[in-house]
Design a protein around this motif. Structure first.
Motif, PDB file in Angstrom:
ATOM      1  N   MET A 259      -3.754 -27.920 -21.922  1.00  0.00           N
ATOM      2  CA  MET A 259      -2.567 -27.306 -22.510  1.00  0.00           C
ATOM      3  C   MET A 259      -1.602 -28.392 -22.998  1.00  0.00           C
ATOM      4  SD  MET A 259      -2.384 -23.824 -22.261  1.00  0.00           S
ATOM      5  CE  MET A 259      -0.792 -23.246 -21.667  1.00  0.00           C
ATOM      6  N   MET A 260      -1.380 -29.389 -22.167  1.00  0.00           N
ATOM      7  CA  MET A 260      -0.481 -30.484 -22.536  1.00  0.00           C
ATOM      8  C   MET A 260      -1.002 -31.220 -23.773  1.00  0.00           C
ATOM      9  SD  MET A 260       2.114 -30.534 -20.481  1.00  0.00           S
ATOM     10  CE  MET A 260       2.716 -30.334 -18.793  1.00  0.00           C
ATOM     11  N   TYR A 261      -2.305 -31.388 -23.842  1.00  0.00           N
ATOM     12  CA  TYR A 261      -2.922 -32.060 -24.986  1.00  0.00           C
ATOM     13  C   TYR A 261      -2.701 -31.244 -26.260  1.00  0.00           C
ATOM     14  CZ  TYR A 261      -6.499 -34.158 -27.977  1.00  0.00           C
ATOM     15  OH  TYR A 261      -7.157 -34.768 -29.014  1.00  0.00           O
ATOM     16  N   SER A 262      -2.844 -29.919 -26.151  1.00  0.00           N
ATOM     17  CA  SER A 262      -2.634 -29.053 -27.311  1.00  0.00           C
ATOM     18  C   SER A 262      -1.197 -29.155 -27.805  1.00  0.00           C
ATOM     19  CB  SER A 262      -2.954 -27.599 -26.951  1.00  0.00           C
ATOM     20  OG  SER A 262      -4.324 -27.444 -26.643  1.00  0.00           O
ATOM     21  N   GLU A 268      -1.912 -24.730 -31.885  1.00  0.00           N
ATOM     22  CA  GLU A 268      -1.546 -23.396 -31.439  1.00  0.00           C
ATOM     23  C   GLU A 268      -2.281 -23.065 -30.149  1.00  0.00           C
ATOM     24  OE1 GLU A 268       0.576 -19.807 -31.780  1.00  0.00           O
ATOM     25  OE2 GLU A 268       0.731 -21.677 -32.928  1.00  0.00           O
ATOM     26  N   LEU A 269      -1.580 -22.492 -29.175  1.00  0.00           N
ATOM     27  CA  LEU A 269      -2.211 -22.101 -27.919  1.00  0.00           C
ATOM     28  C   LEU A 269      -3.028 -20.832 -28.121  1.00  0.00           C
ATOM     29  CD1 LEU A 269       0.682 -22.675 -25.338  1.00  0.00           C
ATOM     30  CD2 LEU A 269      -1.157 -24.240 -25.991  1.00  0.00           C
ATOM     31  N   SER A 270      -4.075 -20.685 -27.340  1.00  0.00           N
ATOM     32  CA  SER A 270      -4.894 -19.476 -27.412  1.00  0.00           C
ATOM     33  C   SER A 270      -4.110 -18.273 -26.885  1.00  0.00           C
ATOM     34  CB  SER A 270      -6.176 -19.656 -26.588  1.00  0.00           C
ATOM     35  OG  SER A 270      -5.857 -19.734 -25.205  1.00  0.00           O
ATOM     36  N   SER A 272      -5.033 -16.193 -24.576  1.00  0.00           N
ATOM     37  CA  SER A 272      -5.095 -16.145 -23.111  1.00  0.00           C
ATOM     38  C   SER A 272      -4.113 -17.127 -22.489  1.00  0.00           C
ATOM     39  CB  SER A 272      -6.519 -16.447 -22.623  1.00  0.00           C
ATOM     40  OG  SER A 272      -6.928 -17.746 -23.029  1.00  0.00           O
ATOM     41  N   ALA A 273      -3.915 -18.295 -23.154  1.00  0.00           N
ATOM     42  CA  ALA A 273      -2.951 -19.276 -22.656  1.00  0.00           C
ATOM     43  C   ALA A 273      -1.524 -18.744 -22.805  1.00  0.00           C
ATOM     44  CB  ALA A 273      -3.114 -20.599 -23.399  1.00  0.00           C
ATOM     45  N   LYS A 274      -1.266 -18.103 -23.941  1.00  0.00           N
ATOM     46  CA  LYS A 274       0.059 -17.508 -24.152  1.00  0.00           C
ATOM     47  C   LYS A 274       0.341 -16.431 -23.117  1.00  0.00           C
ATOM     48  CE  LYS A 274       0.183 -18.307 -29.151  1.00  0.00           C
ATOM     49  NZ  LYS A 274       0.152 -17.644 -30.478  1.00  0.00           N
ATOM     50  N   ASP A 275      -0.700 -15.625 -22.818  1.00  0.00           N
ATOM     51  CA  ASP A 275      -0.531 -14.559 -21.832  1.00  0.00           C
ATOM     52  C   ASP A 275      -0.237 -15.142 -20.453  1.00  0.00           C
ATOM     53  OD1 ASP A 275      -0.769 -11.662 -21.077  1.00  0.00           O
ATOM     54  OD2 ASP A 275      -2.384 -12.475 -19.834  1.00  0.00           O
ATOM     55  N   PHE A 276      -0.903 -16.239 -20.128  1.00  0.00           N
ATOM     56  CA  PHE A 276      -0.642 -16.893 -18.844  1.00  0.00           C
ATOM     57  C   PHE A 276       0.798 -17.389 -18.783  1.00  0.00           C
ATOM     58  CE2 PHE A 276      -0.273 -20.615 -16.151  1.00  0.00           C
ATOM     59  CZ  PHE A 276      -0.849 -20.179 -14.964  1.00  0.00           C
TER      60      PHE A 276
END
Length: 303
Positions: A259-262, A268-270, A272-276
């Motif tokens: 996530m930090m790398y993105s 753009e975050l996925s 599922s990552a946004k939901d988390f």
């Protein structure tokens, strides 16, 4: 050279892959006394033809014995082969995998050097879908209670096999190796598994393999293991929970780093990552990870 060891290879509709497995055993720097192939009710014509050709082939450096049985699952096939072996040590190999030339020599001598070691194997190099090196750790029963620490391809002491009763033939959905290793490690207080730290197993990977599909039933299968080996779990409860926490923390840390790398790369975050990030998990380190990620996003101007 030959030693006090035989090889058991299980087969089920594997076509020419079983021939690759046998050839890898026949190419060893230390040969087994015999190779016992147990075919677990193959119906594929090509597979049966390959087995028939091997049965009558004079080209192998050691005797190759083929036993046919009705389909009963890999546990039953392994039990049949191991019980047929006359040696004190037995190599167990699936018919779709292969071993490097030094596998038997290195793993066999590891067992000779450590009398309390009941099973031994090596690191793996995967091929097929995944190209990677996998590094199981071995050890005593404690790490095995939280996760399997030994490949399915291994060399075992037949006395320990007889003491533990062999593979559980009721386990046809997966994790039979893990269960078997727990049973082997319960045969003596100092029993442990050894690992040669070289990738001497060539492990075939596929999204439809039994190993991958068994993960769909992981919780159900783990419940069975815990109930079956309850005394071992109860005696080592704190270590088991801490090991599982360490595994969970390692995976969470890896995900957080991605996530930090993105964020750093302005990606753009996925979803599922946004939901988390909208609903982080609580009590398992998830919320703390979300706070660190949100902080990084704010510093990056994307909060």
């Amino acid at each position: 050279m030959k030693r006090d060891i035989e090889a058991v290879i299980t087969s089920y509709n594997q076509g020419t892959m079983i021939l690759e497995a046998v050839r890898s055993v026949c190419s060893q720097t230390l040969l087994p006394e015999r190779i016992i192939i147990v075919d677990d009710g193959s119906t594929d014509k090509e597979s049966l033809a390959v087995l028939g050709e091997m049965k009558n082939s004079p080209d192998f450096p050691v005797p190759v014995i083929i036993q046919f049985q009705e389909n009963q699952g890999v546990s039953a096939a392994r039990n049949t082969g191991i019980r047929s072996a006359h040696s004190s040590m037995v190599l167990v190999l699936d018919g779709d995998d292969r071993i490097e030339k030094e596998y038997i020599e290195k793993v066999y001598h590891l067992l000779l050097e450590h009398p309390s070691m009941v099973i031994a194997s090596s690191w793996m190099r995967t091929f097929g879908t995944l190209d990677a090196i996998v590094r199981p750790s071995g050890g005593n029963i404690v790490p095995f209670l939280s996760h399997n620490c030994c490949p399915a391809t291994h060399i075992l002491r037949k006395k320990a096999f007889e003491r533990c009763g062999g593979y559980d033939e009721s386990m046809r959905s997966g994790f039979e190796d893990w269960d078997f290793f727990l049973s082997m490690l319960e045969t003596a207080p100092d029993a442990h598994a050894g690992i040669v730290e070289k990738p001497l197993i060539q492990y075939r990977t596929s999204p439809v393999s039994a190993n991958i599909k068994s993960m769909e039933k992981r919780r159900e299968l783990m419940r069975y293991l815990i109930q079956k080996h309850f005394d071992s779990y109860r005696s080592n409860l704190a270590d088991v929970l801490l090991d599982m926490e360490a595994i969970s923390g390692f995976r969470l840390s890896g995900w957080e780093n991605e996530m930090m790398y993105s964020i750093e790369k302005d990606q753009e975050l996925s979803e599922s990552a946004k939901d988390f990030m909208r609903n982080p998990s609580y009590g398992d380190g998830g919320m703390a990870a979300a706070v660190r990620i949100a902080s990084a996003r704010k510093q990056d101007g994307r909060g």
